[in-house]
Design a protein around this motif. Structure first.
Motif, PDB file in Angstrom:
ATOM      1  N   LEU A 325       0.838  -1.199   0.000  1.00  0.00           N
ATOM      2  CA  LEU A 325       0.000   0.000   0.000  1.00  0.00           C
ATOM      3  C   LEU A 325       0.871   1.247   0.000  1.00  0.00           C
ATOM      4  CD1 LEU A 325      -2.676  -0.952   2.675  1.00  0.00           C
ATOM      5  CD2 LEU A 325      -3.108  -0.650   0.241  1.00  0.00           C
ATOM      6  N   ASP A 326       0.332   2.348  -0.542  1.00  0.00           N
ATOM      7  CA  ASP A 326       1.016   3.646  -0.495  1.00  0.00           C
ATOM      8  C   ASP A 326       0.525   4.507   0.655  1.00  0.00           C
ATOM      9  OD1 ASP A 326       2.591   3.144  -2.672  1.00  0.00           O
ATOM     10  OD2 ASP A 326       1.910   4.843  -3.855  1.00  0.00           O
ATOM     11  N   TYR A 327      -0.204   3.942   1.597  1.00  0.00           N
ATOM     12  CA  TYR A 327      -0.835   4.726   2.644  1.00  0.00           C
ATOM     13  C   TYR A 327      -0.493   4.151   4.013  1.00  0.00           C
ATOM     14  CZ  TYR A 327      -3.595   5.772  -1.502  1.00  0.00           C
ATOM     15  OH  TYR A 327      -3.976   6.106  -2.779  1.00  0.00           O
ATOM     16  N   PHE A 328      -0.325   5.040   4.965  1.00  0.00           N
ATOM     17  CA  PHE A 328      -0.078   4.620   6.345  1.00  0.00           C
ATOM     18  C   PHE A 328      -1.361   4.751   7.143  1.00  0.00           C
ATOM     19  CE2 PHE A 328       0.903   5.799  10.760  1.00  0.00           C
ATOM     20  CZ  PHE A 328       1.588   4.652  11.151  1.00  0.00           C
ATOM     21  N   LYS A 329      -1.702   3.714   7.870  1.00  0.00           N
ATOM     22  CA  LYS A 329      -2.887   3.720   8.728  1.00  0.00           C
ATOM     23  C   LYS A 329      -2.451   3.426  10.149  1.00  0.00           C
ATOM     24  CE  LYS A 329      -7.415   3.473   9.551  1.00  0.00           C
ATOM     25  NZ  LYS A 329      -7.432   3.202  10.994  1.00  0.00           N
ATOM     26  N   ARG A 340      -7.559  -5.840   6.952  1.00  0.00           N
ATOM     27  CA  ARG A 340      -6.417  -6.032   6.057  1.00  0.00           C
ATOM     28  C   ARG A 340      -6.778  -7.143   5.071  1.00  0.00           C
ATOM     29  NH1 ARG A 340      -2.795  -6.245   9.550  1.00  0.00           N
ATOM     30  NH2 ARG A 340      -1.629  -4.363   9.064  1.00  0.00           N
ATOM     31  N   ILE A 341      -6.571  -6.889   3.787  1.00  0.00           N
ATOM     32  CA  ILE A 341      -6.882  -7.898   2.778  1.00  0.00           C
ATOM     33  C   ILE A 341      -6.058  -9.159   3.038  1.00  0.00           C
ATOM     34  CG2 ILE A 341      -6.586  -8.470   0.337  1.00  0.00           C
ATOM     35  CD1 ILE A 341      -7.416  -5.660  -0.345  1.00  0.00           C
ATOM     36  N   LYS A 342      -6.710 -10.294   2.966  1.00  0.00           N
ATOM     37  CA  LYS A 342      -6.027 -11.579   3.097  1.00  0.00           C
ATOM     38  C   LYS A 342      -5.945 -12.206   1.711  1.00  0.00           C
ATOM     39  CE  LYS A 342      -5.910 -11.510   7.684  1.00  0.00           C
ATOM     40  NZ  LYS A 342      -4.659 -11.439   8.459  1.00  0.00           N
ATOM     41  N   GLY A 343      -4.759 -12.222   1.118  1.00  0.00           N
ATOM     42  CA  GLY A 343      -4.598 -12.842  -0.184  1.00  0.00           C
ATOM     43  C   GLY A 343      -4.245 -11.841  -1.262  1.00  0.00           C
ATOM     44  N   VAL A 344      -4.826 -12.013  -2.448  1.00  0.00           N
ATOM     45  CA  VAL A 344      -4.511 -11.208  -3.626  1.00  0.00           C
ATOM     46  C   VAL A 344      -5.794 -10.608  -4.173  1.00  0.00           C
ATOM     47  CG1 VAL A 344      -3.510 -11.224  -5.949  1.00  0.00           C
ATOM     48  CG2 VAL A 344      -2.562 -12.715  -4.180  1.00  0.00           C
ATOM     49  N   ILE A 345      -5.708  -9.375  -4.644  1.00  0.00           N
ATOM     50  CA  ILE A 345      -6.853  -8.701  -5.251  1.00  0.00           C
ATOM     51  C   ILE A 345      -6.329  -7.718  -6.290  1.00  0.00           C
ATOM     52  CG2 ILE A 345      -6.939  -6.834  -3.548  1.00  0.00           C
ATOM     53  CD1 ILE A 345      -9.981  -6.928  -3.740  1.00  0.00           C
ATOM     54  N   GLY A 346      -7.087  -7.509  -7.364  1.00  0.00           N
ATOM     55  CA  GLY A 346      -6.700  -6.544  -8.377  1.00  0.00           C
ATOM     56  C   GLY A 346      -6.614  -5.142  -7.799  1.00  0.00           C
ATOM     57  N   ASP A 347      -5.664  -4.356  -8.298  1.00  0.00           N
ATOM     58  CA  ASP A 347      -5.372  -3.046  -7.709  1.00  0.00           C
ATOM     59  C   ASP A 347      -5.626  -1.933  -8.717  1.00  0.00           C
ATOM     60  OD1 ASP A 347      -4.413  -0.864  -6.334  1.00  0.00           O
ATOM     61  OD2 ASP A 347      -2.299  -1.371  -6.608  1.00  0.00           O
ATOM     62  N   ILE A 348      -6.679  -1.163  -8.484  1.00  0.00           N
ATOM     63  CA  ILE A 348      -6.877   0.082  -9.227  1.00  0.00           C
ATOM     64  C   ILE A 348      -7.062   1.233  -8.233  1.00  0.00           C
ATOM     65  CG2 ILE A 348      -7.710  -0.878 -11.396  1.00  0.00           C
ATOM     66  CD1 ILE A 348     -10.568  -0.362 -10.391  1.00  0.00           C
ATOM     67  N   SER A 349      -6.284   1.184  -7.155  1.00  0.00           N
ATOM     68  CA  SER A 349      -6.261   2.292  -6.202  1.00  0.00           C
ATOM     69  C   SER A 349      -5.394   3.411  -6.768  1.00  0.00           C
ATOM     70  CB  SER A 349      -5.704   1.830  -4.858  1.00  0.00           C
ATOM     71  OG  SER A 349      -4.325   1.509  -4.983  1.00  0.00           O
ATOM     72  N   GLU A 350      -5.341   4.527  -6.047  1.00  0.00           N
ATOM     73  CA  GLU A 350      -4.554   5.675  -6.494  1.00  0.00           C
ATOM     74  C   GLU A 350      -3.097   5.588  -6.058  1.00  0.00           C
ATOM     75  OE1 GLU A 350      -6.571   9.226  -5.296  1.00  0.00           O
ATOM     76  OE2 GLU A 350      -8.425   8.705  -6.357  1.00  0.00           O
ATOM     77  N   SER A 351      -2.697   4.480  -5.466  1.00  0.00           N
ATOM     78  CA  SER A 351      -1.303   4.313  -5.072  1.00  0.00           C
ATOM     79  C   SER A 351      -0.419   4.190  -6.305  1.00  0.00           C
ATOM     80  CB  SER A 351      -1.152   3.078  -4.186  1.00  0.00           C
ATOM     81  OG  SER A 351      -1.504   1.914  -4.902  1.00  0.00           O
ATOM     82  N   ASP A 578       6.894  12.765   5.336  1.00  0.00           N
ATOM     83  CA  ASP A 578       5.494  13.167   5.218  1.00  0.00           C
ATOM     84  C   ASP A 578       4.622  12.074   4.618  1.00  0.00           C
ATOM     85  OD1 ASP A 578       6.146  15.533   6.319  1.00  0.00           O
ATOM     86  OD2 ASP A 578       5.517  16.795   4.655  1.00  0.00           O
ATOM     87  N   ASN A 579       5.149  11.327   3.653  1.00  0.00           N
ATOM     88  CA  ASN A 579       4.390  10.265   3.008  1.00  0.00           C
ATOM     89  C   ASN A 579       4.944   8.885   3.347  1.00  0.00           C
ATOM     90  OD1 ASN A 579       2.576  12.018   1.763  1.00  0.00           O
ATOM     91  ND2 ASN A 579       3.835  12.243  -0.055  1.00  0.00           N
ATOM     92  N   SER A 580       5.585   8.773   4.501  1.00  0.00           N
ATOM     93  CA  SER A 580       6.116   7.481   4.920  1.00  0.00           C
ATOM     94  C   SER A 580       4.978   6.490   5.142  1.00  0.00           C
ATOM     95  CB  SER A 580       6.933   7.639   6.208  1.00  0.00           C
ATOM     96  OG  SER A 580       7.358   6.392   6.686  1.00  0.00           O
ATOM     97  N   VAL A 581       5.196   5.242   4.757  1.00  0.00           N
ATOM     98  CA  VAL A 581       4.149   4.224   4.891  1.00  0.00           C
ATOM     99  C   VAL A 581       4.576   3.073   5.797  1.00  0.00           C
ATOM    100  CG1 VAL A 581       3.075   4.737   2.681  1.00  0.00           C
ATOM    101  CG2 VAL A 581       4.951   3.099   2.763  1.00  0.00           C
ATOM    102  N   MET A 582       5.860   2.983   6.134  1.00  0.00           N
ATOM    103  CA  MET A 582       6.331   1.908   7.010  1.00  0.00           C
ATOM    104  C   MET A 582       6.098   2.277   8.474  1.00  0.00           C
ATOM    105  SD  MET A 582       9.935   0.722   5.312  1.00  0.00           S
ATOM    106  CE  MET A 582      10.589   2.373   5.120  1.00  0.00           C
ATOM    107  N   PRO A 583       5.902   1.293   9.337  1.00  0.00           N
ATOM    108  CA  PRO A 583       5.736   1.596  10.764  1.00  0.00           C
ATOM    109  C   PRO A 583       7.050   2.035  11.401  1.00  0.00           C
ATOM    110  CG  PRO A 583       5.758  -0.771  10.430  1.00  0.00           C
ATOM    111  CD  PRO A 583       5.735  -0.149   9.062  1.00  0.00           C
ATOM    112  N   GLN A 584       6.930   2.870  12.402  1.00  0.00           N
ATOM    113  CA  GLN A 584       8.080   3.297  13.192  1.00  0.00           C
ATOM    114  C   GLN A 584       8.674   2.107  13.940  1.00  0.00           C
ATOM    115  OE1 GLN A 584       8.325   7.062  16.013  1.00  0.00           O
ATOM    116  NE2 GLN A 584       7.280   5.415  17.058  1.00  0.00           N
ATOM    117  N   ALA A 585       9.987   2.159  14.172  1.00  0.00           N
ATOM    118  CA  ALA A 585      10.622   1.115  14.992  1.00  0.00           C
ATOM    119  C   ALA A 585      10.163   1.312  16.435  1.00  0.00           C
ATOM    120  CB  ALA A 585      12.138   1.216  14.890  1.00  0.00           C
ATOM    121  N   GLU A 586       9.229   0.496  16.864  1.00  0.00           N
ATOM    122  CA  GLU A 586       8.675   0.636  18.202  1.00  0.00           C
ATOM    123  C   GLU A 586       8.333  -0.737  18.773  1.00  0.00           C
ATOM    124  OE1 GLU A 586       5.437   3.299  17.086  1.00  0.00           O
ATOM    125  OE2 GLU A 586       3.998   1.668  17.316  1.00  0.00           O
ATOM    126  N   GLU A 587       8.218  -0.789  20.088  1.00  0.00           N
ATOM    127  CA  GLU A 587       7.841  -2.005  20.793  1.00  0.00           C
ATOM    128  C   GLU A 587       6.806  -1.642  21.834  1.00  0.00           C
ATOM    129  OE1 GLU A 587       9.907  -5.852  22.972  1.00  0.00           O
ATOM    130  OE2 GLU A 587      10.869  -3.889  23.162  1.00  0.00           O
TER     131      GLU A 587
END
Length: 824
Positions: A325-329, A340-351, A578-587
């Motif tokens: 995904l191109d988005y952080f939630k 969260r999608i489980k598996g594979v699905i066609g992608d026509i999102s704006e990412s 600003d557009n980071s999508v990976m989670p922060q290193a946290e515990e």
């Protein structure tokens, strides 16, 4: 402010009082098939009869004759004669079944169709299933688990009931499935049918055009407005230049998206999107994506669940190995609204950046399930002067390479070729209970080398949090390998899930923990009126997996020098954060408990405690949500948040405490009309910062003085009126001072500062298959100026005040959003 709120509340109560008390009659009949429990309760019947009629309407098939009510338990002839003139049975004869389904949940589909971001591909799936629902007696666990708000326990309960009963043939039977929660039933019922679909194939599809403008978010505005001119010897700015003017963003090109979806029968699908971001003026920047797929084919002993060519989204486990995904939630747990999608699905999102382009699919044989994928795509990245890759970057808008070169920067668009392949193999002991192994490898045309010198020359401003930058991926090769293990187990009302992953660097294949690692473990306990979620996550600082979308509170690079665009060699590099999508290193550990004490009252509490591993800063976040409906038309919501960072560490100058209260008051009127009032107040405090409020000269001022708090408050009012089933209008305003986030007509927005915000919107459903949505917004804001307020402190200095060089004028921003939908 209090007088305004009280006056509006009093007026609303007077205007709405008739709506609360209007009795049913021949002139004001109740549409029984759409009636809620509270509406049925207004009929002159007993509490027991109300419950029986409500359950028949909600859990049974649609009433086609008013005389079906007479046949219900507890309804005698006298009661029936009394309520017969008050009830209307809407005709269904001659309706197209697909159109009828569409009509019944149009309000929900309209909300989905306006969405963007993290759930966009799931929304596409839900809309398809609303038109072509799953035949429930041929559905398996994986068909059900991707449905909105359906938990693993719900999906397994339904699948198990089908196998034991031999089938589910009505809504009533679905509702009576043991182990299926009321919330799961309520959401599942819109996507399933109880009649086997015809073998006849028909072509169905829909087209959507979306065009919009909006004010750039504050973080993006800081990047665009940052002055690119250096100062003279005295430090004074000699000229002004910024990317705002270089890219002509005072009148940006509107964002545009054309989206087409096709379905032939129930086993062939295709999709296409042509999209550009707000402010992208160059014709070469259009994001052109498509997919074609085949679904549910039995090939001897192998069941091919799906196979796609083109662009696709793939995800498994908790998303720490792969989810493109191109988005952080924030706090994406995989449950409830954070599916969260489980598996594979066609992608026509704006990412664009992390889209995968190639082929992918899912197949099963015996107790084995396989997800496989291959992609060959080009990515945007920051390049070092030696041609190596410094970091991925998601710019919005994207800046053409020719413009970057014109201003002395290296190319960034489509400079990194990435060939990625991998998959997930799992063994299922029973549906919903499995163990699995995951792997992917990316092959690049360039090496990665996260040189800080490419990003900034202000090494004196380095802080401990910059470890996330310095620990970026760097190996002697043009590849990246990630592998992991995942499991899930359903034990009655409890679902256990876990995923562990390592990023290969210098460790051994046969030793766990000697490479950068990540782990997420969760337990979800569900009953009909309550659920409890417990989740643990850990991400090493050097677990730099660009496809990691696991649960976290903040995105990667939070608090690093990437967040301070004024320290960077070019402010565009600030998009890395600003557009980071990976989670922060946290515990840390996250708890969520929701409990419906009674029909009128529901509570939810979220508790999150974690450490940021880059500098061991300690965070706490507590959110309390209360929902109360004293009578049907009135709905009250309270959201209280407490949040802090290093509150007990007096030596940390970046510690803070935040308290925010949000109160939402709604009137649910007739015909789904709604009037809502919103009031919020908040305050963030931190150690005194003399540099923000005392004398501006270096070395002067009192260190115990200074800005130490930032309050915020606001008030909003919103109204929606349905003139008919096909035409509705809404309007609202918000007066705010400080930071605020919210939703308007399903559009997420963030504000910061002092402003008045207004909008009007219309939804016109021209026919059953054609609709138009339009929204117009005005932001009347007090501008941010470059006047140094510290020169105007009342003190005993002899220096004369410096005159501001501009008048304090209002900054008025107009924006619109137009969306047209056609289906066939």
């Amino acid at each position: 402010m209090k007088r305004i709120v009280i006056s509006i509340l009093a007026g609303v109560l007077i205007l709405c009082s008739n709506s609360f008390a209007t009795p049913y009659s021949e002139d004001n009949q109740l549409d029984i098939n759409r009636a809620t429990y509270e509406e049925i309760k207004k009929l002159p019947i007993t509490e027991e009869q109300t419950q029986v009629l409500y359950e028949r309407v909600r859990f049974g098939d649609y009433l086609t004759s008013i005389y079906q009510i007479r046949e219900l338990p507890g309804f005698d002839q006298e009661t029936f004669d009394r309520i017969k003139p008050m009830i209307m049975i809407a005709p269904f004869v001659g309706y197209n079944p697909e159109v009828e389904r569409w009509n019944q949940i149009y309000y929900r589909i309209s909300d989905w169709a306006s969405s963007e971001g993290t759930n966009e591909n799931l929304v596409n799936l839900w809309i398809d299933l609303a038109r072509n629902p799953i035949y429930i007696n041929e559905a398996d666990y994986y068909d059900l688990i991707n449905l909105q708000n359906v938990s693993p326990q719900d999906a397994y309960a339904v699948y198990d009931a089908i196998k034991k009963r031999g089938g589910i043939n009505s809504r009533g039977q679905l509702r009576s499935v043991p182990g299926l929660s009321g919330w799961g039933y309520y959401n599942m019922r819109n996507f399933v049918t109880y009649e086997k679909p015809s073998e006849k194939r028909e072509l169905h599809g829909d087209y959507q055009l979306r065009v919009y403008t909006r004010r750039f978010e504050d973080d993006h505005s800081d990047i665009f407005y940052e002055n690119l001119k250096t100062g003279d010897d005295s430090g004074d700015t000699v000229d002004y230049d910024s990317w705002f003017y270089r890219l002509n963003l005072e009148s940006p090109a509107p964002a545009t998206a054309s989206k087409l979806r096709l379905r032939y029968g129930n086993d062939y699908v295709a999709g296409w999107i042509l999209h550009r971001n707000l402010g992208e003026f160059d014709g070469s920047l259009w994001n052109n994506k498509f997919y074609a797929g085949v679904l549910k084919k039995q090939l001897g002993p192998v069941y091919l669940r799906n196979f796609y060519v083109g662009n696709y989204l793939v995800s498994f486990g908790h998303g720490i190995v792969m989810e493109n995904l191109d988005y952080f939630k924030p706090r994406k747990s995989g449950y409830s609204w954070d599916k969260r999608i489980k598996g594979v699905i066609g992608d026509i999102s704006e990412s664009h950046e992390f889209t995968l382009n190639g082929f992918a699919g899912e197949a099963s044989a015996y107790n084995l399930d396989l997800i496989f994928f291959y992609s060959n795509d080009w990515k945007d990245a920051i390049l070092n002067d030696d041609g190596t890759v410094n970091n991925y970057i998601i710019m919005s808008p994207r800046v053409p390479n020719s413009v970057l070169r014109e201003y002395g920067l290296n190319d960034m668009l489509d400079v990194l070729q990435e060939k990625t392949y991998g998959g997930n193999l799992r063994y299922s002991f029973k549906p919903g209970t499995h163990i699995g192994a995951s792997f992917y490898e990316s092959l690049y045309n360039r090496k990665f080398d996260p040189k800080l010198s490419t990003i900034t020359d202000r090494f004196d401003k380095q802080i401990t949090q910059d470890n996330e930058i310095l620990a970026g991926y760097d190996v002697d090769g043009k590849y990246r390998r990630v592998y992991g293990w995942n499991f899930q187990a359903i034990i009655k009302n409890l679902a256990l899930q876990g995923e562990y992953a390592e990023l290969e660097k210098n460790g051994s294949y046969f030793k766990m923990g000697d490479d950068p690692k990540a782990a997420v473990l969760s337990a979800f306990l569900q009953y009909n009126r309550t659920h409890l979620l417990m989740l643990y996550r850990h991400y090493d600082v050097d677990y730099d997996n660009p496809y990691n979308r696991g649960f976290s509170n903040y995105e990667r690079y939070k608090g690093t020098i990437f967040e301070d665009e004024f320290y960077l060699k070019d402010p565009l590099y600030g998009f890395v954060f600003d557009n980071s999508v990976m989670p922060q290193a946290e515990e840390g550990i996250y708890l969520e408990w929701r409990y419906q004490m009674m029909r009128q009252f529901t509570s939810q509490i979220e508790f999150d405690i974690f450490n940021r591993l880059a500098d061991q800063a300690h965070y706490k976040r507590i959110v309390l949500k209360l929902y109360y409906r004293p009578i049907y038309p009135v709905y009250l919501r309270l959201r209280q948040k407490w949040q802090s960072r290093d509150e007990d560490n007096i030596y940390n100058v970046t510690r803070f405490d935040n308290v925010t209260t949000r109160f939402h008051f709604s009137f649910r009127l007739s015909r789904y009309d709604d009037l809502s009032l919103l009031y919020f107040i908040g305050k963030t405090t931190w150690p005194p910062r003399p540099r923000l409020i005392d004398r501006p000269e270096y070395g002067e001022g009192q260190p115990i003085l200074g800005n130490s708090a930032s309050p915020s408050d606001g008030f909003g009012a919103y109204i929606e009126h349905n003139f008919s089933d096909y035409f509705a209008a809404s309007a609202g305003f918000l007066i705010y001072d400080g930071f605020f986030w919210g939703f308007e007509e399903n559009e997420f927005f963030v504000t910061d500062g002092q402003a008045n915000r207004y909008y009007v919107a219309i939804r016109d459903r021209i026919t059953d298959r054609i609709s138009i949505n339009f929204k117009y917004t005005i932001d009347d804001a007090r501008p941010r100026t470059y006047v140094d307020a510290r020169y105007y402190n009342e003190d005993d200095r002899d220096a004369d005040p410096i005159e501001p060089d501009a008048n304090n004028v209002h900054d008025v921003n107009h924006s619109f959003r137009l969306q047209a939908d056609i289906s066939w």
